[in-house]
Structure formats: structure tokens, C-alpha cells
Design a protein around this motif. Structure first.
Motif, PDB file in Angstrom:
ATOM      1  N   CYS A 189     -13.073  -3.424  16.155  1.00 16.08           N
ATOM      2  CA  CYS A 189     -13.773  -4.191  17.181  1.00 16.08           C
ATOM      3  C   CYS A 189     -15.064  -3.523  17.635  1.00 16.08           C
ATOM      4  O   CYS A 189     -16.059  -4.200  17.909  1.00 16.08           O
ATOM      5  CB  CYS A 189     -12.851  -4.398  18.378  1.00 16.08           C
ATOM      6  N   SER A 193     -18.958  -5.107  17.302  1.00 16.52           N
ATOM      7  CA  SER A 193     -19.825  -5.274  18.460  1.00 16.52           C
ATOM      8  C   SER A 193     -21.139  -4.528  18.290  1.00 16.52           C
ATOM      9  O   SER A 193     -22.202  -5.033  18.668  1.00 16.52           O
ATOM     10  CB  SER A 193     -19.090  -4.784  19.716  1.00 16.52           C
ATOM     11  N   HIS A 197     -22.081  -8.658  16.836  1.00 13.03           N
ATOM     12  CA  HIS A 197     -21.162  -9.792  16.715  1.00 13.03           C
ATOM     13  C   HIS A 197     -20.029  -9.678  17.724  1.00 13.03           C
ATOM     14  O   HIS A 197     -19.690  -8.593  18.196  1.00 13.03           O
ATOM     15  CB  HIS A 197     -20.581  -9.858  15.303  1.00 13.03           C
ATOM     16  N   ASP A 198     -19.441 -10.827  18.018  1.00 15.57           N
ATOM     17  CA  ASP A 198     -18.274 -10.885  18.888  1.00 15.57           C
ATOM     18  C   ASP A 198     -17.027 -10.703  18.027  1.00 15.57           C
ATOM     19  O   ASP A 198     -16.839 -11.442  17.048  1.00 15.57           O
ATOM     20  CB  ASP A 198     -18.246 -12.250  19.586  1.00 15.57           C
ATOM     21  N   PRO A 199     -16.160  -9.743  18.348  1.00 12.70           N
ATOM     22  CA  PRO A 199     -14.936  -9.589  17.563  1.00 12.70           C
ATOM     23  C   PRO A 199     -14.115 -10.868  17.462  1.00 12.70           C
ATOM     24  O   PRO A 199     -13.470 -11.109  16.430  1.00 12.70           O
ATOM     25  CB  PRO A 199     -14.172  -8.505  18.320  1.00 12.70           C
ATOM     26  N   ASP A 217     -13.412   0.843  22.385  1.00  9.42           N
ATOM     27  CA  ASP A 217     -14.351   0.218  23.320  1.00  9.42           C
ATOM     28  C   ASP A 217     -15.742   0.818  23.194  1.00  9.42           C
ATOM     29  O   ASP A 217     -15.921   1.898  22.616  1.00  9.42           O
ATOM     30  CB  ASP A 217     -13.828   0.349  24.753  1.00  9.42           C
ATOM     31  N   LYS A 218     -16.711   0.088  23.766  1.00  9.99           N
ATOM     32  CA  LYS A 218     -18.126   0.432  23.596  1.00  9.99           C
ATOM     33  C   LYS A 218     -18.818   0.537  24.943  1.00  9.99           C
ATOM     34  O   LYS A 218     -18.589  -0.282  25.833  1.00  9.99           O
ATOM     35  CB  LYS A 218     -18.807  -0.656  22.748  1.00  9.99           C
ATOM     36  N   LEU A 243     -16.198  -4.315  26.119  1.00  8.41           N
ATOM     37  CA  LEU A 243     -15.529  -5.336  25.316  1.00  8.41           C
ATOM     38  C   LEU A 243     -14.507  -6.087  26.167  1.00  8.41           C
ATOM     39  O   LEU A 243     -13.809  -5.482  26.996  1.00  8.41           O
ATOM     40  CB  LEU A 243     -14.845  -4.715  24.096  1.00  8.41           C
ATOM     41  N   ILE A 248     -10.031 -11.089  22.834  1.00 10.25           N
ATOM     42  CA  ILE A 248      -9.944 -10.428  21.527  1.00 10.25           C
ATOM     43  C   ILE A 248      -8.498 -10.378  21.063  1.00 10.25           C
ATOM     44  O   ILE A 248      -8.182 -10.696  19.907  1.00 10.25           O
ATOM     45  CB  ILE A 248     -10.540  -9.008  21.594  1.00 10.25           C
TER      46      ILE A 248
END
Length: 287
Positions: A189, A193, A197-199, A217-218, A243, A248
Motif C-alpha cells: 500500500c 501511494s 495511486h490509491d491502494p 503507512d506514509k 493512508l 483499503i
């Protein structure tokens, strides 16, 4: 007045019922695993202590790496952690002989893993679309060997696969060239990102072909890029970044994901403590 009160009462009752229904239907991940790459700085020195600490946190499955399997195996067997998936040495798949690939697959099978993953392509070996298509054919052959051994073979993405090229992407080439009966995907994921892009979007795209998912996470402000040279601070514990995890996880369930592994490539301190923070969030998350 009576009619108004009755209507208000009906609406309040209906709202309460809807809230209860939503609460009752909310789901949680029952089993969460760890990609042991997260603890690579401490695992070789303290395998028993590290694996027992991961077990004590509440994790129940692991995704190992092939190169240090022999060193950690006795300590892993001393825990209740289940060996589910393993990242192979990428050079074995890209440059190894058929016999070398067969031996690696056999070893993975003997150790009780269910999934083998192609984890990474070194930047000098990436090339363009034609090179990715040639790699996909190699992956199909490796997938045949895995299936014959009772294993499922998967490809793990990073960000570079989503770089626009001649009206398409390397990722699309993989989707078009990989035999879905031989090679699945392990979607990461974070890197989805990072590539902009969206997971959720990608999980829908690979629905039915994605048994494994990396939870990572980001940080806010991480720039979009098609390479892996992000700042170490870009990697955040699950639930501590930007995220949006409930959609998700809903998309992952709909896409057929079977196993979820927390992975954090870089941690600000003790990687086991970072794993604890991620688990604390995930274990309480309703989606």
C-alpha cells in the motif's frame, strides 16, 4: 402534535437501529503478520528474543526472507508464529538456472510456507516495457514450479512499476503478461501511494489475483515518485500516517486478500516498538 412526535420517534429509532447494524457489521482483522524485513537490524543478532517479542505483541504470522531463513528457523519454530510467506532472492529467479529455482522452491515447501514472493528488481535490471515483459515470462515459469510444489507465487510491487511509459506502465504489462493461474500479487500500500495511486483503486484492478497485502503507512508531504529513494521519515507506523485504512481493508477483503503483513522499511528507533504501535492500531480498527 402526536403525529410529529411519532415521526420523530420513528426517525430516532431508525437511526439507532442503523448505527447498531453498522457496528454489528464492522469487521476487524483476525490475524495479522509481520514481514521480518522490518526487524532486519536486530533479528540476526537476537533471533529468539526478537521473534518472541513479535509473538507477545499479538502477531500470529510471519513473512520471512530466504537469505536468512536458516539462521532464524530454530528460533521461529520455538514460537507459535506461523511461517506463511517468504521473499525469495530476486537473483535466483532472474538469473538462476532451472535447478537453482527448483531447489529454492523445494526448500520453501519443506519449511511449510504457502507463498513464495518475488520481492524486488534492482534498478540496473529494470529496463523498459520489453524487459518487464521478459521478466513476466520468467515469473510465469517460476510460478509453474511453485504450483507443482503446492505453493502460490506472487510479485511484490514498489513504485517504479507505475511510471508512465509509452501510454502504459510496467505494472500494466505485468497484469497483461503474468498468468493469473501461476502468479499473483502482493500489493504494498505504501509504494502504491508513493506512485500517486490509491491502494483501493489498485486492489480493485487486481481483484482475485492478490492473496497478500503489505500494511505500511506514509508520512504527510511525501512526494510522488517512481523510485524508492524516499526519505526514511516517509515510513510511518500503520495508523500514524495519511493512508485511509478502513476503505483499503474493505477493498482488500473484496479483492480476496488472505494474509496481511505489517512492514516498515525504516523505523525511527526500535523496530519492535514500531511493530507494536502498528499492531495497537490495527487490532482496534473496525472497517
Amino acid at each position: 402534535m402526536v403525529g410529529m412526535i411519532s415521526r420523530r420517534g420513528f426517525l430516532e429509532t431508525s437511526s439507532a437501529a442503523a448505527l447498531l447494524a453498522n457496528t454489528a457489521s464492522a469487521k476487524q482483522l483476525k490475524t495479522v503478520g509481520v514481514q521480518l524485513y522490518t526487524v532486519r537490524s536486530v533479528l540476526p543478532k537476537k533471533p529468539a528474543e526478537t521473534l518472541k517479542a513479535i509473538e507477545a505483541i499479538g502477531y500470529r504470522e510471519v513473512e520471512a526472507t530466504y537469505d536468512n531463513l536458516d539462521k532464524i528457523w530454530p528460533s521461529l519454530q520455538a514460537t507459535s508464529l506461523k511461517p506463511v510467506s517468504i521473499h525469495l532472492n530476486e537473483n535466483t529467479i532472474m538469473k538462476g538456472t532451472d535447478d537453482e529455482i527448483a531447489r529454492a522452491v523445494d526448500k520453501v515447501k519443506q519449511h511449510g510456507f504457502s507463498y513464495a514472493v518475488f520481492p524486488w528488481i534492482n534498478p540496473p535490471d529494470r529496463g523498459g516495457l520489453d524487459k518487464m515483459k521478459a521478466l513476466a515470462e520468467k515469473l510465469n515459469k517460476a510460478g509453474e514450479k511453485c504450483r507443482a510444489a503446492g505453493l502460490t507465487f506472487c510479485y511484490h510491487n514498489h513504485a517504479f512499476e507505475f511510471e508512465p511509459m509509452d501510454g502504459t506502465t510496467r505494472f500494466q504489462v505485468l497484469l497483461d503478461t503474468l498468468d493469473k493461474n501461476l502468479v499473483g500479487f502482493e500489493i504494498d500500500c505504501f509504494w502504491i501511494s508513493v506512485a500517486g495511486h490509491d491502494p483501493v483503486e489498485i486492489l480493485k484492478k487486481v481483484s482475485g489475483r492478490v492473496p497478500l497485502l503489505h500494511l505500511k503507512d506514509k508520512a504527510q508531504g511525501t512526494p510522488v515518485m517512481y523510485k524508492e529513494t524516499v526519505a526514511a521519515s516517509a515510513f510511518k507506523e500503520v495508523g500514524h500516517g495519511i493512508l485511509d485504512w478502513p476503505p483499503i481493508l474493505r477493498a482488500a477483503e473484496s479483492a480476496g486478500v488472505q494474509h496481511y503483513f505489517v512492514e516498515q522499511d525504516s523505523t525511527p528507533g526500535d523496530p519492535v516498538e514500531s511493530l507494536r504501535q502498528s499492531f495497537d492500531y490495527i487490532s482496534k480498527l473496525n472497517f
